[in-house]
Structures are given as C-alpha cells and as structure tokens.
Motif scaffolding. Structure first.
Motif, mmCIF file in Angstrom:
data_model
loop_
_atom_site.group_PDB
_atom_site.id
_atom_site.type_symbol
_atom_site.label_atom_id
_atom_site.label_comp_id
_atom_site.label_asym_id
_atom_site.label_seq_id
_atom_site.Cartn_x
_atom_site.Cartn_y
_atom_site.Cartn_z
ATOM 1 N N GLU A 220 0.826 -1.201 0.000
ATOM 2 C CA GLU A 220 0.000 0.000 0.000
ATOM 3 C C GLU A 220 0.867 1.261 0.000
ATOM 4 N N VAL A 221 1.965 1.234 0.748
ATOM 5 C CA VAL A 221 2.880 2.377 0.771
ATOM 6 C C VAL A 221 3.421 2.644 -0.630
ATOM 7 N N LEU A 222 3.854 1.587 -1.321
ATOM 8 C CA LEU A 222 4.400 1.757 -2.671
ATOM 9 C C LEU A 222 3.330 2.185 -3.664
ATOM 10 N N ARG A 223 2.135 1.614 -3.542
ATOM 11 C CA ARG A 223 1.061 1.925 -4.486
ATOM 12 C C ARG A 223 0.637 3.390 -4.364
ATOM 13 N N ARG A 224 0.623 3.901 -3.142
ATOM 14 C CA ARG A 224 0.142 5.263 -2.899
ATOM 15 C C ARG A 224 1.266 6.294 -2.851
ATOM 16 N N GLY A 225 2.508 5.824 -2.952
ATOM 17 C CA GLY A 225 3.633 6.746 -2.942
ATOM 18 C C GLY A 225 3.827 7.458 -1.623
#
Length: 442
Positions: A220-225
């Motif tokens: 989720e951190v990577l997907r949402r930047g």
C-alpha cells in the motif's frame, strides 16, 4: 503449586545476570556449551520425573532409578507432540515448582495448524527469553528508547484504532538505561488505511507484526507513494523470504530483523547480524533437527524441529516437536559467535502437500516465479489430491498464469491441476496468521 514470585527489583537483577551471562556464553566452546546444556537437562529430567505424572516412566530409557543419566540414549526419549499437549494437559503439570521460578502463567498458541494449544509457563522462562531478546537487540543495534509500533492482537477492544495501546517503557529491562521509549500496539481489526495513518502519526523507528500483514502495508505504501521511513522491520509468524526483505526495504527503507519463536517455547533463535541464518539460544534450550528416525539430520538436510526448554519447570516440554521443518547448519559463522546455526525454516509439517501418488512433499515456490506472475500477496493451497489453488493479490503488472502453472507442475508434480483465484488485499487482511502453503485435505 506456585513458587514465590520475585519482586520487581529481584526480577530486574535476575534479568541482568542472565543477560550478562548470555553476552559471554555466545562465544563459549562447543564442549563448554554441551556441558552447560547437560547440566540444565539433568535438573529438568529429575524434576519432571519427580513432580510430573506424565513423565513418571517416560524417561526411563535415559534416567536411571539412581538418578544417573545415560546421554547416549537421549534419542530414545519419545518425541512429544501437539496432540500430547492437547490431550494430556493435566498430567503434564508439575506438582511443585522449584524455588524462585516464579508465577505460573498460561499461554495459548494461535492454532494455525488446527486446535490451539494451551501450556503453562513459569516467570523464570519468560525472564530468560527476555534476556535472549536483549542480546539479539544488542546484535542489531535496537534502541528501546525509540518508538516501536506493533501491528498485532486479536482482541478488538485492546489496541483499537485510533489510539492503540501504549506501553512505556518497552523492551527487555536490561536495555532500559536511558529515557523510556514508547511502544504502541494496534490490533488486527485496523484496516490498511487506518494502520498506515497510525504509523505516520506515531513515527516509529521500529515496526513489527505478522509478515503478511506488514507486506500488505508495504504494498500500500508503494502503491500510494507514501513517505514512511522506519529503521527496522521486526517480523514474526512466518519465514521471511528475500523478496519480502526487498519489499520492506523498498517501502520503508528498512532492514529486516526476524526471529524464530513459538508460544510454547518462547524465543528459539534470532537472526545473525552478519549472515542470512539464525543463532539458536542454546543456553536456554536444546534444539534438535531430526530425521524420521529421531536421530540428528545431517548438516544442510531438512528435518523436524524438536525442542527442550530448560527453564519451564511448570510444564516441562522434553523433546517437543513444534511442527516445523528446518535445516541445521552446524556452529560455524563469520560473526564469530559459536551458538548453533539454524539455516532455513522451511515450513510446517501439517501443511505438507501430498502428491497424487500419496508421497508427502514440502512445496517451495521461487520468488522469481512469483514476481514474474506479479503476485503481491499469495497462498498456495492443496484443495484436492490432484488439485492446487493459487490465491493471490495481483499487482499492477499482470503475469502469465498458464506459464506459472507449468512451472508449478514442473516443481511439484505434472499431474496436479492448477487453479487461480484473484483476491483483494482485504481478503488477506482477515487472516490472523497467514499460511503461505496450506493443505486443506481432510
């Protein structure tokens, strides 16, 4: 019967003494460690026979009527199983704890392999485990004056979002030498969005939780930047693959520091700070990796993990098969510590698959194949004798399921039928303890 509970000051003194010993004993020679272990085992065996009905005759092959021990026959002691703990609980309780071993508490396992297990444990065993944790924190430079967030807990009333549950101070007492750090617990009922907001607000140096739960958050951190930086991930509950380590580094800029433990035996081993394996807490327990004949497996070969904790006299667990398969790797390590080495923790015995011809197999999918498929979180389940189901959360780049299925068949068995089921990350959010390989055969 409960022995006297030590005062807080006495408990801290004992903790400090154990911690001091462990900082030295990690460099003992093999002969000195073996002598220490035999001394602890001798006390445990005599105590178990004298005070625990379950062991009245179970140790006869090793423990003579005169109290002498034949160490050459150690492997003739029957292996203790989870079924024994479930069906013989009352008979396994000690009628008299040794002085100073502290209050007796109950611990309940997660039941990831079926029915949960309840065991009795005395305070001294918990104190020893905390001392071993302090040593491991020293290895990795964990500072308990900093903030720690732990995403774990099944009780929706404890550690609920948005406040969580505060512990101040946290960490092993031997390391609490400066300003007290804070640990915030957030229970598993929190959604990924809530968990990430909580982490951003608390700004921890350390983040711990079940491997798959932390993986969901990392994706989720990577997907949402999002910009969430932590110093270290402290995962538990599952083995940590190289792909997961890279994921945690990509998402949080964090190193990964796993440990190997069970509810029944506490901390078994901690990650080496210089090599990709674990060091056994050999001063606190005997850890065996054995083959089907109950004898030690050859170095580098897989075997069943069998553990005898030294300090739990409330319910002695003598040669307890905890249900894992691992590889033993001797004692040599470039870090200089002489503690026994555990290599890979390969999986659970109960989750082994059965080939169409009836033979058991321990599945092991390569990280490269999973990455090529684009699976972020996944589980491989055997749902029928000739059928497997690969359940996964697809990433932004979809891979070739047919190609992946052919590779699975080549690795496991050509007669397996492979089905695929795409899931949302919330489906894995509901799993309290995620199991990557699951045998669902009756």
């Amino acid at each position: 019967m409960h022995s006297a509970q030590p005062s807080v000051a006495e408990a801290r003194r004992l903790h400090g003494q154990l911690y001091d010993m462990l900082t030295q004993s990690q460099y003992w020679s093999a002969d000195r460690m073996a002598a220490h272990q035999r001394g602890q085992l001798a006390h445990l065996l005599r105590h178990a026979r004298a005070t625990v009905p379950f062991y009245e005759t179970r140790l006869d092959a090793v423990l003579g009527a005169d109290g002498e021990i034949d160490w050459d026959r150690w492997h003739e002691i029957p292996v203790l199983t989870r079924a024994d703990l479930q069906t013989r609980y009352d008979a396994m309780q000690s009628g008299a704890s040794p002085p100073g071993h502290g209050e007796i508490m109950q611990s309940r396992s997660s039941g990831s392999t079926g029915q949960p297990i309840v065991t009795s444990q005395n305070a001294l065993a918990a104190l020893a485990a905390s001392s071993a944790t302090a040593r491991a924190y020293d290895w990795h430079g964990i500072d308990v004056a900093r903030t720690h967030v732990c995403v774990f807990g099944d009780d929706p009333q404890v550690g609920a979002y948005p406040d969580g549950l505060l512990h101040e101070p946290w960490g092993p007492p031997a390391l609490r030498t400066g300003a007290p750090g804070r640990q915030y617990d957030l229970n598993l009922a929190a959604s990924p969005d809530q968990a990430l907001e909580f982490i951003q607000r608390r700004r921890p140096s350390y983040l711990s939780g079940l491997v798959t739960r932390l993986s969901v958050l990392a994706h989720e951190v990577l997907r949402r930047g999002l910009d969430i930086r932590v110093e270290a991930i402290l995962p538990f509950g599952e083995a940590v693959s190289p792909a997961r380590r890279k994921l945690f580094d990509d998402a949080f800029g964090a190193r990964t520091i796993p440990f190997y433990a069970s509810q029944e035996t506490y901390r078994i081993a901690h990650a080496c700070p210089m090599a990709d394996h674990y060091h056994v807490n050999a001063e606190l327990m005997l850890v065996e990796v054995v083959g089907d004949d109950g004898r030690p497996a050859a170095a580098g070969q897989p075997g069943r993990v069998v553990i005898t904790p030294f300090y739990n006299t409330a319910q002695p667990l003598i040669r307890y098969q905890i249900g894992d398969i691992a590889t033993a790797s001797g004692n040599d390590c470039r870090c200089g510590r002489t503690l026994p080495v555990l290599g890979d923790i390969l999986g659970r015995i109960a989750h082994m698959f059965r080939l169409p011809d009836g033979r058991p197999i321990l599945p092991n999918i390569s990280d490269d194949d999973v990455l090529e498929l684009g699976a972020e979180i996944w589980q491989l389940a055997q749902v029928a004798p000739d059928r497997l189901e690969f359940r996964y959360v697809p990433g932004e780049r979809a891979g070739d399921e047919d190609r992946f299925a052919q590779r699975l068949k080549a690795q496991l068995h050509p007669d397996f039928e492979i089905a695929f089921r795409r899931l949302a990350s919330s489906d894995f959010q509901e799993r309290r303890k995620f199991i990557p390989y699951l045998c669902e055969l009756a």
